[in-house]
Structure formats: C-alpha cells, structure tokens
Scaffold this active site. Structure first.
Site, PDB file in Angstrom:
ATOM      1  N   GLY A 176       0.795  -1.245  -0.065  1.00 27.55           N
ATOM      2  CA  GLY A 176      -0.046  -0.058   0.016  1.00 27.55           C
ATOM      3  C   GLY A 176       0.829   1.006   0.098  1.00 27.55           C
ATOM      4  O   GLY A 176       1.912   1.203  -0.093  1.00 27.55           O
ATOM      5  N   PHE A 177       0.076   2.364   0.101  1.00 25.80           N
ATOM      6  CA  PHE A 177       0.977   3.666   0.123  1.00 25.80           C
ATOM      7  C   PHE A 177       1.728   3.563   1.284  1.00 25.80           C
ATOM      8  O   PHE A 177       3.206   3.897   1.154  1.00 25.80           O
ATOM      9  CB  PHE A 177      -0.241   4.754   0.110  1.00 25.80           C
ATOM     10  CG  PHE A 177       0.247   6.127   0.734  1.00 25.80           C
ATOM     11  CD1 PHE A 177       1.205   6.765   0.042  1.00 25.80           C
ATOM     12  CD2 PHE A 177      -0.600   6.725   1.553  1.00 25.80           C
ATOM     13  CE1 PHE A 177       1.504   8.138   0.506  1.00 25.80           C
ATOM     14  CE2 PHE A 177      -0.195   8.118   1.816  1.00 25.80           C
ATOM     15  CZ  PHE A 177       0.875   8.590   1.271  1.00 25.80           C
TER      16      PHE A 177
ATOM     17  N   ASP B 275       0.405  -8.842   1.559  1.00 27.77           N
ATOM     18  CA  ASP B 275      -0.478  -7.741   1.125  1.00 27.77           C
ATOM     19  C   ASP B 275      -1.176  -9.062   0.130  1.00 27.77           C
ATOM     20  O   ASP B 275      -0.828  -9.609  -0.691  1.00 27.77           O
ATOM     21  CB  ASP B 275      -0.092  -6.732   0.232  1.00 27.77           C
ATOM     22  CG  ASP B 275      -0.965  -5.648   0.221  1.00 27.77           C
ATOM     23  OD1 ASP B 275      -1.969  -5.641  -0.424  1.00 27.77           O
ATOM     24  OD2 ASP B 275      -0.580  -4.485   0.644  1.00 27.77           O
ATOM     25  N   ASN B 276      -2.590  -8.557   0.291  1.00 28.96           N
ATOM     26  CA  ASN B 276      -3.716  -9.410  -0.753  1.00 28.96           C
ATOM     27  C   ASN B 276      -3.906  -8.276  -2.067  1.00 28.96           C
ATOM     28  O   ASN B 276      -4.811  -8.767  -2.884  1.00 28.96           O
ATOM     29  CB  ASN B 276      -4.714  -9.775   0.129  1.00 28.96           C
ATOM     30  CG  ASN B 276      -5.756  -8.518   0.511  1.00 28.96           C
ATOM     31  OD1 ASN B 276      -5.499  -7.550   0.310  1.00 28.96           O
ATOM     32  ND2 ASN B 276      -6.897  -9.013   0.707  1.00 28.96           N
TER      33      ASN B 276
ATOM     34  N   LEU C 137      -0.257  -2.762   9.059  1.00 27.23           N
ATOM     35  CA  LEU C 137      -1.052  -1.638   8.363  1.00 27.23           C
ATOM     36  C   LEU C 137      -1.786  -2.336   7.357  1.00 27.23           C
ATOM     37  O   LEU C 137      -2.665  -1.486   6.914  1.00 27.23           O
ATOM     38  CB  LEU C 137       0.251  -1.026   7.249  1.00 27.23           C
ATOM     39  CG  LEU C 137       0.908   0.026   7.762  1.00 27.23           C
ATOM     40  CD1 LEU C 137       1.790  -0.437   9.048  1.00 27.23           C
ATOM     41  CD2 LEU C 137       1.971   0.558   6.959  1.00 27.23           C
TER      42      LEU C 137
ATOM     43  N   SER D  81      -5.043  -2.870   5.887  1.00 25.13           N
ATOM     44  CA  SER D  81      -6.488  -2.440   6.118  1.00 25.13           C
ATOM     45  C   SER D  81      -6.906  -1.496   4.723  1.00 25.13           C
ATOM     46  O   SER D  81      -6.152  -0.663   4.471  1.00 25.13           O
ATOM     47  CB  SER D  81      -6.682  -1.649   7.354  1.00 25.13           C
ATOM     48  OG  SER D  81      -8.073  -1.060   7.400  1.00 25.13           O
TER      49      SER D  81
ATOM     50  N   TYR E 140     -14.884   1.391   9.334  1.00 24.39           N
ATOM     51  CA  TYR E 140     -13.393   1.521   9.778  1.00 24.39           C
ATOM     52  C   TYR E 140     -13.206   1.867  11.203  1.00 24.39           C
ATOM     53  O   TYR E 140     -12.290   1.272  11.698  1.00 24.39           O
ATOM     54  CB  TYR E 140     -13.254   2.777   8.442  1.00 24.39           C
ATOM     55  CG  TYR E 140     -11.799   2.995   8.480  1.00 24.39           C
ATOM     56  CD1 TYR E 140     -10.885   2.179   8.171  1.00 24.39           C
ATOM     57  CD2 TYR E 140     -11.403   4.492   9.075  1.00 24.39           C
ATOM     58  CE1 TYR E 140      -9.150   2.612   8.112  1.00 24.39           C
ATOM     59  CE2 TYR E 140      -9.886   4.773   8.984  1.00 24.39           C
ATOM     60  CZ  TYR E 140      -8.873   3.903   8.429  1.00 24.39           C
ATOM     61  OH  TYR E 140      -7.706   4.095   8.534  1.00 24.39           O
TER      62      TYR E 140
ATOM     63  N   LYS F  15     -11.086  -0.207  13.841  1.00 25.31           N
ATOM     64  CA  LYS F  15      -9.656   0.286  14.267  1.00 25.31           C
ATOM     65  C   LYS F  15      -9.601   0.471  15.933  1.00 25.31           C
ATOM     66  O   LYS F  15      -8.665   0.015  16.472  1.00 25.31           O
ATOM     67  CB  LYS F  15      -9.135   1.729  13.830  1.00 25.31           C
ATOM     68  CG  LYS F  15      -9.025   1.642  12.248  1.00 25.31           C
ATOM     69  CD  LYS F  15      -7.452   0.918  12.121  1.00 25.31           C
ATOM     70  CE  LYS F  15      -7.222   1.017  10.762  1.00 25.31           C
ATOM     71  NZ  LYS F  15      -5.785   0.192  10.410  1.00 25.31           N
TER      72      LYS F  15
ATOM     73  N   THR G  51      -2.113  11.677   5.873  1.00 26.77           N
ATOM     74  CA  THR G  51      -0.851  11.415   5.314  1.00 26.77           C
ATOM     75  C   THR G  51      -0.870  11.676   3.873  1.00 26.77           C
ATOM     76  O   THR G  51      -1.875  11.134   3.401  1.00 26.77           O
ATOM     77  CB  THR G  51      -0.075  10.334   5.831  1.00 26.77           C
ATOM     78  OG1 THR G  51      -0.180  10.228   7.542  1.00 26.77           O
ATOM     79  CG2 THR G  51       1.280  10.426   5.563  1.00 26.77           C
TER      80      THR G  51
HETATM   81  N1  LIG Z   1      -2.839   7.216   4.699  1.00 30.59           N
HETATM   82  C1  LIG Z   1      -3.285   7.720   5.779  1.00 30.59           C
HETATM   83  O1  LIG Z   1      -3.496   8.996   5.934  1.00 30.59           O
HETATM   84  C2  LIG Z   1      -3.675   7.132   6.825  1.00 30.59           C
HETATM   85  C3  LIG Z   1      -4.543   7.590   8.075  1.00 30.59           C
HETATM   86  C4  LIG Z   1      -4.722   6.922   9.326  1.00 30.59           C
HETATM   87  C5  LIG Z   1      -4.658   5.574   9.212  1.00 30.59           C
HETATM   88  N2  LIG Z   1      -3.774   4.981   8.173  1.00 30.59           N
HETATM   89  C6  LIG Z   1      -3.769   3.466   8.408  1.00 30.59           C
HETATM   90  O2  LIG Z   1      -2.509   3.179   7.830  1.00 30.59           O
HETATM   91  C7  LIG Z   1      -2.590   1.756   7.052  1.00 30.59           C
HETATM   92  C8  LIG Z   1      -2.281   1.813   5.698  1.00 30.59           C
HETATM   93  O3  LIG Z   1      -2.964   2.914   4.967  1.00 30.59           O
HETATM   94  P1  LIG Z   1      -2.676   3.495   3.374  1.00 30.59           P
HETATM   95  O4  LIG Z   1      -2.945   4.805   3.305  1.00 30.59           O
HETATM   96  O5  LIG Z   1      -1.349   2.963   2.946  1.00 30.59           O
HETATM   97  O6  LIG Z   1      -3.829   2.412   2.782  1.00 30.59           O
HETATM   98  P2  LIG Z   1      -3.598   1.510   1.403  1.00 30.59           P
HETATM   99  O7  LIG Z   1      -4.979   1.162   1.084  1.00 30.59           O
HETATM  100  O8  LIG Z   1      -2.632   2.143   0.434  1.00 30.59           O
HETATM  101  O9  LIG Z   1      -2.520   0.403   2.081  1.00 30.59           O
HETATM  102  C9  LIG Z   1      -3.330  -0.628   2.819  1.00 30.59           C
HETATM  103  C10 LIG Z   1      -2.810  -2.044   2.365  1.00 30.59           C
HETATM  104  O10 LIG Z   1      -3.426  -3.142   3.056  1.00 30.59           O
HETATM  105  C11 LIG Z   1      -3.853  -4.248   1.879  1.00 30.59           C
HETATM  106  N3  LIG Z   1      -4.635  -5.074   2.694  1.00 30.59           N
HETATM  107  C12 LIG Z   1      -6.105  -4.677   3.144  1.00 30.59           C
HETATM  108  N4  LIG Z   1      -6.630  -5.795   3.752  1.00 30.59           N
HETATM  109  C13 LIG Z   1      -5.730  -6.851   3.568  1.00 30.59           C
HETATM  110  C14 LIG Z   1      -5.986  -8.019   4.037  1.00 30.59           C
HETATM  111  N5  LIG Z   1      -7.004  -8.702   4.652  1.00 30.59           N
HETATM  112  N6  LIG Z   1      -4.771  -8.863   3.737  1.00 30.59           N
HETATM  113  C15 LIG Z   1      -3.603  -8.534   3.266  1.00 30.59           C
HETATM  114  N7  LIG Z   1      -3.577  -7.090   2.855  1.00 30.59           N
HETATM  115  C16 LIG Z   1      -4.514  -6.419   3.020  1.00 30.59           C
HETATM  116  C17 LIG Z   1      -4.265  -3.407   0.734  1.00 30.59           C
HETATM  117  O11 LIG Z   1      -4.139  -4.302  -0.328  1.00 30.59           O
HETATM  118  C18 LIG Z   1      -2.999  -2.184   0.668  1.00 30.59           C
HETATM  119  O12 LIG Z   1      -1.794  -2.718   0.132  1.00 30.59           O
HETATM  120  C19 LIG Z   1      -4.022   1.422   7.181  1.00 30.59           C
HETATM  121  O13 LIG Z   1      -4.184   0.336   8.167  1.00 30.59           O
HETATM  122  C20 LIG Z   1      -4.817   2.746   7.448  1.00 30.59           C
HETATM  123  O14 LIG Z   1      -5.954   2.600   8.193  1.00 30.59           O
HETATM  124  C21 LIG Z   1      -3.610   5.478   6.975  1.00 30.59           C
END
Ligand SMILES: NC(=O)c1ccc[n+]([C@@H]2O[C@H](COP(=O)([O-])OP(=O)(O)OC[C@H]3O[C@@H](n4cnc5c(N)ncnc54)[C@H](O)[C@@H]3O)[C@@H](O)[C@H]2O)c1
Length: 309
Positions: free
Chosen positions: A10-11, A31-32, A73, A75, A145, A149, A175
């Site tokens: 993910g990001f 990652d899935n 991470l 989700s 969500y 969490k 972020t």
């Molecule tokens: N980006 C933000 O601003 C932000 C803010 C608060 C919290 N978060 C938390 O940070 C984490 C990463 O967020 P992100 O912005 O990189 O999002 P994202 O969607 O880019 O990354 C999440 C990754 O989790 C993977 N994933 C989801 N369900 C899965 C499963 N069952 N098995 C395996 N992989 C799985 C997705 O394929 C993805 O690659 C998340 O938990 C999110 O809740 C992010």
C-alpha cells in the site's frame, strides 16, 4: 532484524518497507492487493533482503521463519475503499489483527498497529490528545472503519495486558505523498488529479472544514521511532499545521497553474469538521515532529502524479 509489514504494497506500507530496507533490515511485505499495488514495490523489489507474500491476512499469515517486529498496516484505508469493502475492513481489523498478535506472541515479536485519528470520530476536543476517547457514530457509514480500528486497539491492549505482547499503537492523521492512488477519494489526490486535468476542484460543503496533512517520510520516521520506543500507550502521529480545505484547493491550483477554480458540492454524512493532532507525546517521548514543509511535500506529490498521467 526480520520485519513483517502487513499492507506492505500500500501507500504507507511500501514507503515503510523501503525505509526499513535502507536501515539494513530483512523485510517481508504481506498484502492481498485489495487496495495496494505491486507497482509500489518496484523500486526495491529486487533487493535480496526483501520478500513479497501475497495473502489475505483475514485467512492466513503464511510467513516462515521467526519475526522480530511486525508493522500491522493491512486495512482498506480511504473512505471510498472501506465503504465499498465493509466486511473486509471489519474482518482485517478484527481477525487480521488477532492473527498478527498471535504470531507476535509465538515469535516474541513487537507489533506496531497502524490505528487512525478516526478513533476520535467527529471530535469534541480540539486538538485531539491521546487521552480523548472520541465521538464516534457506531452505526454510521464510516463505522466499519472507525470501529474496526477501535477494536484493533482494544485487542492490542488486551494482548499487551494479558499475553505479554509488546504493542505500539500509532494513531495516524491524514498523510500524503507519492504512491497515493488518484482515485482513492482522499482530498489531495482528488484535487491534484483534477488540477492536472485543468478541471475545477470539487470542494465538499463550504470548504471551511479543516485537516492537517503529514508528508509520508515524516510519518515513516515516526513509525520507526515509535516501534523502537518504550511507549505502551497510543501515540498520535500527524502534522499539527491545520488548514481549511478551501486553502488547500488554492495551494493546489497555484502549484499546478490550474485556472479551473473550485466547485462546491454537499458535505457527505459523518464527515468530520475539524481534525488536528496534539503531538506533544510524540514530541516528548519520541523526539519526533514533522520536518517537511507542506509546500515542499505537495510539490513532490504533484510531480509524482504528473508521472502517472
Ligand atoms: N494514509 C493515511 O492518511 C492513513 C491515516 C490513518 C490511518 N492509516 C492506516 O494506515 C494503514 C495503511 O494505509 P494506506 O494509506 O497505506 O492505505 P492503502 O490502502 O494504500 O494500504 C493498505 C494495504 O493493506 C492491504 N490489505 C487490506 N486488507 C488486507 C488483507 N485482508 N490482507 C492483506 N493485505 C490487506 C491493501 O491491499 C493495501 O495494500 C491502514 O491501516 C490505514 O488504516 C492511514
């Protein structure tokens, strides 16, 4: 150390994996790909200390060999994703988190849970301190969500209290940076892609709602410091510089030379009106604060989106 990053494609997970490799660790990204993308791994996939495992954490954690640390991470993370994937979001927060914590107990690994500012809901306390318990609607569209969490935090604390697991909880605020998806529904990618297409930027409500945006490299530094710390309570990680959505739209239009202006649309249900982290805990305990100026981070993000066009 041998480190697992769930949600590693993910990001945030991909930036974290890249940083951990640069620090000399062996990194497994699981990652899935439900919202992630293999392309996010491209710049380091060939590193011999890196492994990618495609698996659904709700069902399995097929990683052989002992782990020293797990950054959890995985989700769906943006409102568009978790409203489309309600059960995947609830179950990765519950079953997926349980799987991570059980594995951590087995391996004696330390876990960092990626929690969120959404645990504060539509906050009545401003800025949000970690001791604030939040104002969350348990049955609203965002609840899949927010409550996943909150449950993940409760489960992590239970594993810490009753199973001797070392747990760190990062409450992440908005972020931004390269590798966000253009269509993930979050405001910066939405604005930047509209601006690069020369379109007006869509502002919801009057645009007076505020957000604070942390650049991804600052956040990753916070993750690493939190993981290495002794902090057993949740820790806000985010940028306390608050700005209105209208101001953000002006920044984006200026940096992209977009003459399209803005259009206003009704505010979605449950949209928080204000959000700003109190980062005193991160500052005092981790010696952490964001270092990247918003205009610099935004310029890097715009450059990255240009390469995706
Ligand atoms: N980006 C933000 O601003 C932000 C803010 C608060 C919290 N978060 C938390 O940070 C984490 C990463 O967020 P992100 O912005 O990189 O999002 P994202 O969607 O880019 O990354 C999440 C990754 O989790 C993977 N994933 C989801 N369900 C899965 C499963 N069952 N098995 C395996 N992989 C799985 C997705 O394929 C993805 O690659 C998340 O938990 C999110 O809740 C992010």
């Amino acid at each position: 150390m041998r480190v697992l990053v769930t949600g590693g494609a993910g990001f945030l997970g991909s930036h974290l994996a890249e940083r951990l490799l640069a620090d000399g660790h062996e990194v497994v990204a699981l990652d899935n790909l439900i919202t992630g993308d293999r392309a996010n791994l491209a710049s380091f996939a060939a590193n011999p200390r890196f492994t990618f495992v495609e698996a659904n954490l709700i069902e399995e954690l097929p990683v052989d060999g002992p782990l020293d640390q797990i950054y959890h991470l995985a989700s769906p993370a943006s409102p568009i994703d978790y409203v489309e994937l309600p059960f995947e979001t609830l179950y990765v927060g519950s079953d997926g988190t349980r799987r991570v914590l059980e594995r951590a107990v087995d391996d004696g690994a330390r876990v960092m849970l990626a929690s969120t500012s959404e645990v504060y809901g539509d906050p009545l306390v401003h800025p949000q301190v970690e001791d604030y318990w939040g104002n969350v609607n348990p049955i609203g569209p965002r609840s899949v969500y927010d409550e996943a969490k909150r449950f993940a935090e409760a489960l992590s604390m239970a594993f810490a209290r009753y199973r001797g697991c070392e747990v760190r909880i990062a409450r992440i605020f908005n972020t931004y940076g390269p590798r966000m998806r253009t269509n993930d529904g979050r405001v910066i990618p939405a604005f930047v892609s509209q601006a690069l297409a020369g379109h007006p930027l869509t502002v919801f409500g009057a645009g007076s709602q505020t957000r604070s945006f942390c650049f991804v490299s600052d956040l990753v530094e916070g993750f690493v410091r939190l993981m290495e710390s002794d902090l057993e309570h949740p820790c806000n990680l985010g940028n306390p510089v608050e700005q209105t959505i209208r101001t953000l739209a002006e920044h984006v239009n200026r940096l992209t030379n977009n003459a399209g202006g803005v259009v206003y649309r009704p505010l979605p249900e449950d949209d928080p009106t204000r959000r700003r982290p109190d980062i005193r805990r991160a500052n005092e305990v981790l010696g952490w604060k964001p270092m990247v100026a918003f205009e610099d981070g935004l310029a890097q993000t715009i450059e990255w989106f240009r390469t995706q066009a």
